[in-house]
Design an enzyme around this catalytic site. Structure first.
Site, PDB file in Angstrom:
ATOM      1  N   LYS A 121     -33.305  22.259  10.910  1.00 30.21           N
ATOM      2  CA  LYS A 121     -33.095  20.829  11.141  1.00 30.21           C
ATOM      3  C   LYS A 121     -32.396  20.621  12.479  1.00 30.21           C
ATOM      4  O   LYS A 121     -31.799  21.528  13.049  1.00 30.21           O
ATOM      5  CB  LYS A 121     -32.248  20.217  10.035  1.00 30.21           C
ATOM      6  CG  LYS A 121     -30.779  20.655  10.079  1.00 30.21           C
ATOM      7  CD  LYS A 121     -29.922  19.935   9.064  1.00 30.21           C
ATOM      8  CE  LYS A 121     -28.454  20.340   9.246  1.00 30.21           C
ATOM      9  NZ  LYS A 121     -27.556  19.689   8.288  1.00 30.21           N
TER      10      LYS A 121
ATOM     11  N   GLY B  59       0.784  -1.225   0.000  1.00 33.33           N
ATOM     12  CA  GLY B  59       0.000   0.000   0.000  1.00 33.33           C
ATOM     13  C   GLY B  59       0.813   1.271   0.000  1.00 33.33           C
ATOM     14  O   GLY B  59       0.253   2.363  -0.148  1.00 33.33           O
TER      15      GLY B  59
ATOM     16  N   ARG C 197     -29.715  17.662  14.120  1.00 33.61           N
ATOM     17  CA  ARG C 197     -28.892  16.483  13.833  1.00 33.61           C
ATOM     18  C   ARG C 197     -28.604  15.737  15.122  1.00 33.61           C
ATOM     19  O   ARG C 197     -28.312  16.344  16.155  1.00 33.61           O
ATOM     20  CB  ARG C 197     -27.585  16.921  13.175  1.00 33.61           C
ATOM     21  CG  ARG C 197     -26.715  15.769  12.694  1.00 33.61           C
ATOM     22  CD  ARG C 197     -25.402  16.289  12.133  1.00 33.61           C
ATOM     23  NE  ARG C 197     -25.580  17.078  10.923  1.00 33.61           N
ATOM     24  CZ  ARG C 197     -25.651  16.578   9.714  1.00 33.61           C
ATOM     25  NH1 ARG C 197     -25.578  15.276   9.536  1.00 33.61           N
ATOM     26  NH2 ARG C 197     -25.799  17.357   8.667  1.00 33.61           N
TER      27      ARG C 197
ATOM     28  N   ARG D 233     -15.106  19.333   7.397  1.00 31.01           N
ATOM     29  CA  ARG D 233     -16.221  19.388   8.344  1.00 31.01           C
ATOM     30  C   ARG D 233     -15.757  19.293   9.794  1.00 31.01           C
ATOM     31  O   ARG D 233     -16.510  19.629  10.704  1.00 31.01           O
ATOM     32  CB  ARG D 233     -17.229  18.271   8.025  1.00 31.01           C
ATOM     33  CG  ARG D 233     -18.099  18.560   6.815  1.00 31.01           C
ATOM     34  CD  ARG D 233     -18.917  17.372   6.392  1.00 31.01           C
ATOM     35  NE  ARG D 233     -18.102  16.352   5.734  1.00 31.01           N
ATOM     36  CZ  ARG D 233     -18.596  15.260   5.174  1.00 31.01           C
ATOM     37  NH1 ARG D 233     -19.901  15.037   5.200  1.00 31.01           N
ATOM     38  NH2 ARG D 233     -17.800  14.387   4.584  1.00 31.01           N
ATOM     39  N   GLN D 234     -14.523  18.846  10.000  1.00 33.21           N
ATOM     40  CA  GLN D 234     -13.979  18.768  11.360  1.00 33.21           C
ATOM     41  C   GLN D 234     -13.140  20.020  11.626  1.00 33.21           C
ATOM     42  O   GLN D 234     -11.935  19.966  11.800  1.00 33.21           O
ATOM     43  CB  GLN D 234     -13.156  17.495  11.527  1.00 33.21           C
ATOM     44  CG  GLN D 234     -13.975  16.225  11.338  1.00 33.21           C
ATOM     45  CD  GLN D 234     -13.165  14.965  11.560  1.00 33.21           C
ATOM     46  OE1 GLN D 234     -12.336  14.888  12.466  1.00 33.21           O
ATOM     47  NE2 GLN D 234     -13.388  13.958  10.726  1.00 33.21           N
TER      48      GLN D 234
ATOM     49  N   HIS E  14     -15.686  24.418   3.615  1.00 31.84           N
ATOM     50  CA  HIS E  14     -16.901  24.205   4.420  1.00 31.84           C
ATOM     51  C   HIS E  14     -17.163  25.404   5.321  1.00 31.84           C
ATOM     52  O   HIS E  14     -18.312  25.820   5.510  1.00 31.84           O
ATOM     53  CB  HIS E  14     -16.753  22.926   5.241  1.00 31.84           C
ATOM     54  CG  HIS E  14     -17.999  22.508   5.945  1.00 31.84           C
ATOM     55  ND1 HIS E  14     -19.170  22.224   5.275  1.00 31.84           N
ATOM     56  CD2 HIS E  14     -18.277  22.340   7.267  1.00 31.84           C
ATOM     57  CE1 HIS E  14     -20.112  21.894   6.146  1.00 31.84           C
ATOM     58  NE2 HIS E  14     -19.592  21.956   7.354  1.00 31.84           N
TER      59      HIS E  14
ATOM     60  N   THR F 185     -29.397  14.857   4.342  1.00 28.16           N
ATOM     61  CA  THR F 185     -29.824  16.206   4.718  1.00 28.16           C
ATOM     62  C   THR F 185     -30.592  16.869   3.587  1.00 28.16           C
ATOM     63  O   THR F 185     -31.689  17.404   3.777  1.00 28.16           O
ATOM     64  CB  THR F 185     -28.599  17.072   5.083  1.00 28.16           C
ATOM     65  OG1 THR F 185     -27.956  16.508   6.220  1.00 28.16           O
ATOM     66  CG2 THR F 185     -29.017  18.492   5.398  1.00 28.16           C
TER      67      THR F 185
END
Length: 325
Positions: free
Chosen positions: A201, A46, A203, A104-105, A138, A237
């Site tokens: 919304k 790998g 989550r 997103r983090q 993001h 979503t």
């Protein structure tokens, strides 16, 4: 006479990883050059091997790699390629990341969580990147994670103009699928001269990709709604938001997103959705199983190529978007 004089000519070279070579080829075509030939393969265990087939000494190097699946492999390949350019005596290394992995983090929601978006920036910098060129992060704050210049490109002009030409603007309503996208949706509304609505919304913090849609804030009855987001991953979503709009009397729903991540159950959700059209850009390769009539892919290559030229010629990347405002 002391010293040696050179011609001082600058040289631009474009390199690409194996994640999304089609986009790199489009960018190269826009620039009127060729992607530098690269030998890259995986060893049996790998490990990744990379060698460039041309000298990069003294060149301004632009290395393109979009963080698509398998995301960790392609991030590692990009880091190895950066290191190879650094050791090849490149004059400068600009990393082009059309889709920035782990975006997103970008903050800690709870204790003992990482800020992985910052870690990716640190890895790119440590490997030898001088500059990052990316598309629709993001959150804007990620620009501050990198200790160097970040050129943040936007897909809004391309996506909004496409929607504006296709839909009767007098019936159009721009919809944000959640509170976090309101600022972007507001820019859409200004550009298209359309009213704004929001889908509220909630989550589940303990279950990934589980969303409960509560209510629509704003009038959508009898309107053609365009849901705007930065990315669509599993589609949960956005499809739930579209269902909420139809339940509130929307005549039709279009969905636009810069990044079509489209993982897991996304293919089935998009196929079975009542949404009339999904519009993405080609910052990520579209999975083959999503070759549907209601999916439209617009190219970011001209925008990226213009930004590369501005960086190379010490121009202004910001001016690209001020002209289209």
């Amino acid at each position: 006479m002391t010293g040696i004089k050179t011609t001082g000519e600058k040289k631009l070279m474009l390199f690409s990883g194996r994640a999304h070579p089609e986009l790199a080829e489009e960018v190269a075509q826009q620039l009127g050059i060729s992607v530098v030939p690269t030998k890259a393969f995986d060893f049996a265990n790998g490990e990744i091997y990379v060698r460039f087939q041309e000298s990069a000494r003294g060149a301004d190097c632009f290395l393109m790699q979009s963080h698509t699946a398998p995301i960790n492999k392609w991030i590692m390949e990009q880091l190895i390629m950066i290191d190879a350019l650094k050791r090849a005596s490149a004059r400068s290394i600009t990393v082009i990341v059309p889709f920035y992995g782990y975006a997103r983090q970008d903050k800690k929601h709870r204790g003992r969580e990482p800020i992985s978006a910052r870690m990716i920036a640190d890895l790119l910098r440590s490997a030898g990147a001088d500059r990052i060129l990316t598309v629709d992060l993001h959150t804007d704050q990620i620009q501050g994670f990198f200790d160097g210049p970040v050129d943040h490109l936007f897909a809004l002009p391309i996506l909004a103009d496409y929607v504006g030409e296709k839909v009767d603007r007098s019936k159009l309503t721009v919809v944000s699928p959640d509170a976090g996208r309101v600022r972007v949706a507001d820019r859409w509304a200004d550009r298209l001269g359309a009213p704004l609505a929001i889908v509220h919304k909630r989550r589940d913090p303990d279950v990934a990709n589980q969303v409960t849609v509560h209510e629509v804030v704003g009038s959508v009855e009898g309107r053609v709604c365009v849901l705007v987001d930065d990315m669509i991953d599993t589609g949960g979503t956005i499809c739930a938001a579209a269902d909420a709009l139809f339940a509130n009397g929307a005549e039709d729903v279009m969905v636009t997103a810069t990044h079509g991540v489209l993982s897991g159950p996304a293919a089935d959700r998009l196929k079975n959705s009542k949404v009339s059209e999904f519009v993405f850009t080609n910052t990520l390769p579209t999975p083959g199983e999503l070759d549907l009539d209601k999916i439209t892919v617009l190219s970011m290559a001209p925008t990226i190529a213009r930004a590369v030229r501005e960086v190379f010629e010490d121009g202004s990347v910001t001016s690209l978007f001020e002209e289209q405002a």
